[in-house]
Design a protein around this motif. Structure first.
Motif, PDB file in Angstrom:
ATOM      1  N   ARG A 502      37.120  71.164  45.647  1.00 46.98           N
ATOM      2  CA  ARG A 502      37.501  70.418  44.450  1.00 46.98           C
ATOM      3  C   ARG A 502      36.258  69.817  43.785  1.00 46.98           C
ATOM      4  O   ARG A 502      36.065  69.909  42.583  1.00 46.98           O
ATOM      5  CB  ARG A 502      38.489  69.311  44.840  1.00 46.98           C
ATOM      6  N   GLN A 503      35.418  69.251  44.685  1.00 47.55           N
ATOM      7  CA  GLN A 503      34.177  68.678  44.174  1.00 47.55           C
ATOM      8  C   GLN A 503      33.321  69.740  43.505  1.00 47.55           C
ATOM      9  O   GLN A 503      32.728  69.546  42.454  1.00 47.55           O
ATOM     10  CB  GLN A 503      33.381  68.042  45.321  1.00 47.55           C
ATOM     11  N   ARG A 504      33.281  70.893  44.224  1.00 50.48           N
ATOM     12  CA  ARG A 504      32.461  71.985  43.703  1.00 50.48           C
ATOM     13  C   ARG A 504      32.991  72.450  42.356  1.00 50.48           C
ATOM     14  O   ARG A 504      32.234  72.774  41.440  1.00 50.48           O
ATOM     15  CB  ARG A 504      32.478  73.129  44.711  1.00 50.48           C
ATOM     16  N   ASP A 505      34.308  72.476  42.304  1.00 48.28           N
ATOM     17  CA  ASP A 505      34.914  72.862  41.056  1.00 48.28           C
ATOM     18  C   ASP A 505      34.488  71.888  39.948  1.00 48.28           C
ATOM     19  O   ASP A 505      34.126  72.314  38.836  1.00 48.28           O
ATOM     20  CB  ASP A 505      36.441  72.856  41.225  1.00 48.28           C
ATOM     21  N   LEU A 506      34.523  70.613  40.330  1.00 50.05           N
ATOM     22  CA  LEU A 506      34.080  69.613  39.360  1.00 50.05           C
ATOM     23  C   LEU A 506      32.626  69.858  38.984  1.00 50.05           C
ATOM     24  O   LEU A 506      32.240  69.790  37.806  1.00 50.05           O
ATOM     25  CB  LEU A 506      34.241  68.207  39.949  1.00 50.05           C
ATOM     26  N   GLN A 507      31.833  70.165  40.051  1.00 53.53           N
ATOM     27  CA  GLN A 507      30.409  70.411  39.794  1.00 53.53           C
ATOM     28  C   GLN A 507      30.223  71.632  38.900  1.00 53.53           C
ATOM     29  O   GLN A 507      29.370  71.650  38.006  1.00 53.53           O
ATOM     30  CB  GLN A 507      29.663  70.623  41.114  1.00 53.53           C
ATOM     31  N   LEU A 508      31.049  72.649  39.214  1.00 52.78           N
ATOM     32  CA  LEU A 508      30.929  73.863  38.395  1.00 52.78           C
ATOM     33  C   LEU A 508      31.294  73.577  36.941  1.00 52.78           C
ATOM     34  O   LEU A 508      30.647  74.059  36.012  1.00 52.78           O
ATOM     35  CB  LEU A 508      31.831  74.965  38.956  1.00 52.78           C
ATOM     36  N   ARG A 509      32.332  72.775  36.808  1.00 47.07           N
ATOM     37  CA  ARG A 509      32.707  72.405  35.442  1.00 47.07           C
ATOM     38  C   ARG A 509      31.545  71.654  34.782  1.00 47.07           C
ATOM     39  O   ARG A 509      31.211  71.877  33.618  1.00 47.07           O
ATOM     40  CB  ARG A 509      33.952  71.511  35.450  1.00 47.07           C
ATOM     41  N   GLU A 510      30.965  70.780  35.642  1.00 45.01           N
ATOM     42  CA  GLU A 510      29.833  70.017  35.127  1.00 45.01           C
ATOM     43  C   GLU A 510      28.682  70.964  34.773  1.00 45.01           C
ATOM     44  O   GLU A 510      28.050  70.836  33.715  1.00 45.01           O
ATOM     45  CB  GLU A 510      29.414  69.000  36.201  1.00 45.01           C
ATOM     46  N   ALA A 511      28.455  71.939  35.703  1.00 45.71           N
ATOM     47  CA  ALA A 511      27.366  72.889  35.465  1.00 45.71           C
ATOM     48  C   ALA A 511      27.652  73.712  34.214  1.00 45.71           C
ATOM     49  O   ALA A 511      26.752  74.015  33.420  1.00 45.71           O
ATOM     50  CB  ALA A 511      27.195  73.801  36.682  1.00 45.71           C
ATOM     51  N   ARG A 513      29.442  72.735  31.789  1.00 45.46           N
ATOM     52  CA  ARG A 513      29.216  71.876  30.627  1.00 45.46           C
ATOM     53  C   ARG A 513      27.715  71.800  30.339  1.00 45.46           C
ATOM     54  O   ARG A 513      27.270  71.911  29.189  1.00 45.46           O
ATOM     55  CB  ARG A 513      29.779  70.482  30.930  1.00 45.46           C
ATOM     56  N   ARG A 514      26.946  71.681  31.458  1.00 44.48           N
ATOM     57  CA  ARG A 514      25.493  71.591  31.282  1.00 44.48           C
ATOM     58  C   ARG A 514      24.934  72.875  30.685  1.00 44.48           C
ATOM     59  O   ARG A 514      24.005  72.869  29.879  1.00 44.48           O
ATOM     60  CB  ARG A 514      24.826  71.336  32.635  1.00 44.48           C
ATOM     61  N   LYS A 515      25.519  73.980  31.153  1.00 47.83           N
ATOM     62  CA  LYS A 515      25.042  75.259  30.614  1.00 47.83           C
ATOM     63  C   LYS A 515      25.274  75.327  29.109  1.00 47.83           C
ATOM     64  O   LYS A 515      24.390  75.776  28.355  1.00 47.83           O
ATOM     65  CB  LYS A 515      25.794  76.401  31.301  1.00 47.83           C
ATOM     66  N   ASP A 516      26.463  74.879  28.700  1.00 46.66           N
ATOM     67  CA  ASP A 516      26.728  74.889  27.264  1.00 46.66           C
ATOM     68  C   ASP A 516      25.715  74.012  26.541  1.00 46.66           C
ATOM     69  O   ASP A 516      25.169  74.392  25.486  1.00 46.66           O
ATOM     70  CB  ASP A 516      28.146  74.384  26.989  1.00 46.66           C
ATOM     71  N   GLU A 517      25.496  72.847  27.169  1.00 43.00           N
ATOM     72  CA  GLU A 517      24.512  71.959  26.559  1.00 43.00           C
ATOM     73  C   GLU A 517      23.139  72.621  26.562  1.00 43.00           C
ATOM     74  O   GLU A 517      22.372  72.506  25.602  1.00 43.00           O
ATOM     75  CB  GLU A 517      24.443  70.647  27.338  1.00 43.00           C
ATOM     76  N   ASP A 683      18.250  62.103  42.337  1.00 46.53           N
ATOM     77  CA  ASP A 683      18.455  63.434  42.953  1.00 46.53           C
ATOM     78  C   ASP A 683      18.921  64.442  41.923  1.00 46.53           C
ATOM     79  O   ASP A 683      18.617  65.634  41.998  1.00 46.53           O
ATOM     80  CB  ASP A 683      19.497  63.343  44.075  1.00 46.53           C
ATOM     81  N   GLU A 684      19.677  63.915  40.985  1.00 44.64           N
ATOM     82  CA  GLU A 684      20.291  64.805  39.999  1.00 44.64           C
ATOM     83  C   GLU A 684      19.260  65.550  39.160  1.00 44.64           C
ATOM     84  O   GLU A 684      19.505  66.676  38.715  1.00 44.64           O
ATOM     85  CB  GLU A 684      21.189  64.005  39.056  1.00 44.64           C
ATOM     86  N   VAL A 685      18.126  64.905  38.897  1.00 40.83           N
ATOM     87  CA  VAL A 685      17.172  65.511  37.962  1.00 40.83           C
ATOM     88  C   VAL A 685      16.666  66.866  38.439  1.00 40.83           C
ATOM     89  O   VAL A 685      16.179  67.668  37.630  1.00 40.83           O
ATOM     90  CB  VAL A 685      15.957  64.581  37.700  1.00 40.83           C
ATOM     91  N   PHE A 686      16.858  67.152  39.766  1.00 40.92           N
ATOM     92  CA  PHE A 686      16.413  68.462  40.265  1.00 40.92           C
ATOM     93  C   PHE A 686      17.474  69.541  40.043  1.00 40.92           C
ATOM     94  O   PHE A 686      17.252  70.707  40.354  1.00 40.92           O
ATOM     95  CB  PHE A 686      16.072  68.377  41.758  1.00 40.92           C
ATOM     96  N   GLY A 687      18.636  69.137  39.534  1.00 40.79           N
ATOM     97  CA  GLY A 687      19.684  70.112  39.260  1.00 40.79           C
ATOM     98  C   GLY A 687      19.354  70.882  37.998  1.00 40.79           C
ATOM     99  O   GLY A 687      18.674  70.403  37.095  1.00 40.79           O
ATOM    100  N   MET A 688      19.902  72.100  37.979  1.00 46.50           N
ATOM    101  CA  MET A 688      19.652  72.957  36.826  1.00 46.50           C
ATOM    102  C   MET A 688      20.279  72.341  35.574  1.00 46.50           C
ATOM    103  O   MET A 688      21.401  71.821  35.628  1.00 46.50           O
ATOM    104  CB  MET A 688      20.276  74.331  37.112  1.00 46.50           C
ATOM    105  N   PHE A 689      19.577  72.374  34.518  1.00 45.64           N
ATOM    106  CA  PHE A 689      20.027  71.894  33.195  1.00 45.64           C
ATOM    107  C   PHE A 689      20.303  70.400  33.152  1.00 45.64           C
ATOM    108  O   PHE A 689      21.062  69.927  32.324  1.00 45.64           O
ATOM    109  CB  PHE A 689      21.304  72.637  32.740  1.00 45.64           C
TER     110      PHE A 689
END
Ligand code: ADP
Length: 881
Positions: A502-511, A513-517, A683-689
């Motif tokens: 579920r978390q991953r799903d949220l993360q994927l949604r977040e990712a 969203r980030r990808k769109d951004e 920690d987040e700043v190392f995430g893609m996008f």
């Protein structure tokens, strides 16, 4: 058994007696008949004698009475006295009676009858004569009567009468003699018969005595034999095997049971050595055992053991039977007289025992399997053997699950005032369950199946285990519930994974969203440099002022570099995330990487007027790695520091690049006094996008992939990178930690490639690109550097131009409209006139596969667009004509 007479033989003694009795009876009957016959004859003779005597007496009486009558008549005649008439009359009356008696006696008598008749006639005559004389006397007196009575006739009558009487008397006497003779003869015969009968009787008595004696003996024997016969019947009807062996082991008697079982006749075994008999003869080992047991029995031992014998099955085939066998010696006065083998067929018992053993074995094995299964099952299994589920035991896994000691009662329904010390409580959907609601208790109480219910065990220490369980009632033979069984599968990991998903799903949604951004950012970031470039171009076309032109060119160069870096980062992201980056490992000093990085970041830092402080240790820090990649890492960090530290005309922006040794690790830290990073995003700043503030000026921002690249590259080198910041506005510190090499490591040959704008030796360069601007501008650049250039805009054009121009270098775009760059390269390599020209692929595609493919097509180098002029010029300079 011991059979002295066939069982069907009739005993001899009774027959003898019967015969003797018959003979004696016959003799007695014969004797009796003879006696009866003799008696009969004697009776006849006596009857004859009596008749003859009676007749003789009657005759004599007739004569006497006649004389008496005559005497009376004479008395009367003489005296006239009537008293004489009385005897006369009486005599006459008795004469009649005598004559009647004579007639009766002589009736049917051929001899006597006529004579009696004659006598009667004479007597009648005589009577008439007397009567007449008497009548004369009375009527005529004495004289007349005396004359009439003194006649001859009268004398004659008397004589005749006397004659008849004499004849009859003689006849009677003769008959009397004959009868007496008969009687005497019969008496003699009777005496003889009597003696004979007596003798016979004696003989019969004697014989009967003898026979009786014999019979008594025979009767005893018979009784004994009958007794024995009865015994035989009993023994023969027995199912058991009983035999008798002679002391030499010969079978001399056996009952029917073993013969029936083997389908044998008695004579087939009687007289054989016991161990050679058919029952044992199927196996020498069995025979040997029989022989040995016989020998031990002869020595006085009674043996008892189980044995397998051969029998005849119902189908007539050989079969086996197991017997409980014993062999007992019989000693009389210390002498072995016989041996008695006996046995009972225990095949069914043995089979039953075997079947029982099999069942027990099967049951034991099933129980063992069940136990092993229970022990191996990664599932908690519980069982209650009482309908209230007051005691519930589990398999090992269940106790692990519940954190309880094995074999303890885990029931929530355990009786007693003190509830069991269970370290957990059951919950469903966040609600604590009453014990009556628990699956096993429910299954047992309601006699229903409980299927796949989810429970949570909440432990005292706060741990929660989720389980999925089913329960079934256990029933007894009558169908009543006797307990329950349940199985629980722990799904804690599943639930956790579900949560992670579920978390991953949220993360994927977040990712996502980030990808769109990111895409929005990308287009923004790519478009940003284009505007000044276009403006710069126009300026260059319009201006004639060299100073303005120089300024514009600098601006355009800066924008171009920014664009190139963006695109390089994008390419790197693509290659790194698909695992296609291969590190070219070599030992080098971190200082070299730092210097390369400073070079790449310097323009930006200078543009922002930041102060760069380098703190390098006196001694080199050696690491094993890919120099360019680590230079890229440090360059990214420096660029970020420059970007996220506000430009300050007074040079307040301060960036510190520090290298230091820390044990066997080398640390690279880049710190600034810029915007800083909120603690939650460190920690987040190392995430893609990931970008902290998208409202930042995009020109100073980026695509949000730089730190992701940094992290991946550092990890590929076996290192780590962390970000630290005191908070927003407090500046940031990025620290890279890498494994450090020993000081003895040799430094790899490297160094920043100096930008070469001078030409040591001019080359002939053919530039091929279907993008004419790209081809022309590159050719112009090279020409400006002193090289001789030609351009071609297609594959065939390139080949034609190459034949004419004979280039030292061919810079080939891969994506050409007719022949692609690989085909052109191969054609050039195949042409001996042209093969000396070295070929360089200039492509928008820069993956490892693309590079390998270029190498395969004969390219000496593979450069990605946009080509760094410095790199290209260095290349040409390194291998001049
Ligand atoms: P970007 O292209 O946005 O710079 P990066 O991955 O390099 O992407 O950085 C991610 C984000 O981390 C940046 O957008 C920025 O918000 C933050 N960041 C990186 N370096 C620094 C720094 N030195 N100071 C403050 N923020 C930083």
């Amino acid at each position: 058994m011991i059979r002295t007479a066939p069982t069907s033989q009739v005993p001899r003694a009774p027959r003898d007696v019967v015969l003797a009795v018959c003979v004696a009876t016959a003799l007695l009957l014969a004797s009796g008949w003879l006696n009866w016959q003799a008696g009969h004859e004697v009776d006849a003779a006596l009857q004859t004698l009596r008749t003859a005597q009676a007749m003789e007496a009657a005759v004599q009486r007739v004569l006497t009475l006649t004389t008496d009558a005559e005497t009376g008549q004479r008395g009367f005649v003489i005296t006239g006295d009537r008293r004489y008439l009385q005897p006369h009359d009486a005599a006459l009356a008795r004469i009649d009676a005598a004559l009647q008696e004579l007639q009766q006696l002589s009736a049917d008598d051929a001899q006597a009858g006529p004579r009696v008749a004659a006598l009667a006639a004479v007597a009648l005559v005589k009577r008439d004569e007397l009567r007449q004389t008497l009548a004369l006397r009375r009527e005529q007196g004495f004289k007349a009567a005396r004359i009439a009575g003194a006649t001859d006739l009268d004398l004659q009558t008397m004589a005749e009468m006397r004659g008849q009487v004499a004849a009859l008397a003689a006849l009677a006497a003769a008959r009397t003699s004959a009868a007496l003779a008969t009687v005497q003869g019969q008496q003699r015969r009777a005496a003889a018969a009597g003696w004979a009968t007596t003798a016979l009787a004696l003989a019969a008595t004697l014989g009967l005595g003898v026979l009786a004696t014999r019979n008594r003996r025979s009767a005893a024997q018979l009784a004994a034999q009958r007794e024995r016969q009865r015994l035989y019947s009993v023994v023969d009807s027995m199912q058991a095997f009983v035999g008798v062996l002679a002391p030499d082991g010969t079978l001399i008697e056996v009952n029917d049971a073993p013969l029936r079982a083997a389908g044998l006749q008695r004579h087939e075994v009687i007289g054989r050595k016991f161990w050679d008999c058919w029952w044992w003869a199927y196996d020498p080992a069995v025979q040997q055992r029989q022989r040995q047991s016989f020998e031990r029995a002869c020595a006085g031992e009674t043996l008892h053991f189980d044995e397998t014998i051969r029998v005849r099955g119902e189908d007539g085939q050989d079969a086996r039977a197991v017997i409980d066998y014993s062999l007992r010696p019989v000693f009389v006065d210390g002498v072995l007289t016989m041996l008695v083998p006996s046995a009972i067929n225990i095949t069914e018992r043995v089979q039953a025992e075997r079947a029982l053993r099999e069942i027990e074995k099967g049951t034991r094995e099933r129980a063992e399997e069940m136990q092993a299964l229970m022990a191996a099952l990664p599932v908690a299994v519980f069982i209650a053997r009482d309908p209230l589920c007051e005691e519930i035991l589990g398999n090992p896994h269940s106790y692990q699950l519940l954190g309880m000691q094995e074999q303890t009662n885990v029931s929530a329904s355990a009786p007693g005032d003190q509830p069991l010390r269970r370290p957990f409580q059951e919950f469903r959907d966040g609600r604590r369950l009453d014990r009556a609601e628990l699956p096993m208790q429910r299954a047992a109480r309601e006699a229903v199946d409980v299927n796949l219910e989810e429970l949570s065990f909440v432990f005292a220490d706060g741990e929660v285990k989720h389980v999925l369980g089913s329960a079934r009632p256990l029933r007894d033979a009558d169908g009543g519930v006797r307990g329950a069984i349940a199985a629980f599968v722990e799904i804690t990991d599943f639930r956790r994974a579900q949560e992670q998903l579920r978390q991953r799903d949220l993360q994927l949604r977040e990712a996502d969203r980030r990808k769109d951004e990111f895409l929005a950012t990308l287009s923004h970031e790519l478009r940003n440099p284009l505007a000044p470039l276009r403006t710069g171009l126009q300026l260059l076309q319009q201006t004639t002022d060299p100073a303005t032109a120089t300024q514009v060119r600098k601006m355009m160069t800066r924008q171009l570099l920014h664009m190139v870096r963006l695109i390089d980062d994008l390419l790197d992201v693509s290659r790194i995330t698909s695992g296609k980056v291969v590190l070219r490992l070599e030992p080098f000093s971190l200082r070299a990487a730092a210097e390369l990085a400073i070079e790449s970041a310097r323009p930006l830092m200078e543009a922002s007027r930041h102060t760069l402080v380098c703190e390098f240790p006196a001694e080199d820090l050696w690491v094993q790695g890919d120099l360019n990649r680590l230079a890229q890492v440090v360059g990214n960090l420096l660029t970020n520091a420059a970007k996220y530290t506000p430009p300050d005309p007074h040079g307040q922006g301060r960036i510190v690049l520090k290298l230091q040794a820390h044990g066997d690790q080398a640390l690279i830290s880049v710190s600034d006094n810029g915007l800083g990073i909120p603690p939650l995003l460190l920690d987040e700043v190392f995430g893609m996008f990931t970008q902290v503030d998208r409202t930042l000026d995009r020109a100073q921002g980026g695509l949000g992939i730089g730190l992701a690249l940094v992290k991946t590259l550092v990890q590929m080198h076996g290192g780590t990178v962390i970000a630290a910041s005191e908070g927003v506005g407090q500046g940031s510190v990025f620290t890279v930690t890498l494994p450090r090499l020993g000081t003895g490591a040799e430094r790899a040959p490297h160094g920043p490639t100096p930008a070469v704008f001078g030409v040591a030796g001019a080359c002939r360069v053919l530039v091929v690109d279907d993008n004419r601007d790209a081809a022309d501008s590159l050719a112009a650049l090279l020409a400006a550097a002193g090289h001789t250039t030609r351009m071609a805009y297609s594959g065939h054009g390139a080949l034609a131009e190459a034949r004419v121009f004979d280039p030292d270098w061919v810079l080939l775009d891969i994506g050409l409209p007719d022949l692609d760059g690989h085909e052109v390269a191969q054609a050039l390599a195949a042409d001996p006139r042209l093969c000396r020209g070295r070929r360089v692929a200039v492509s928008g595609w820069g993956s490892e596969a693309d590079r390998e493919r270029s190498q395969g097509a004969g390219f000496a180098h593979h450069l990605t667009k946009p080509v760094d002029p410095a790199v290209l010029l260095s290349l040409l300079a390194a291998a001049p004509r």
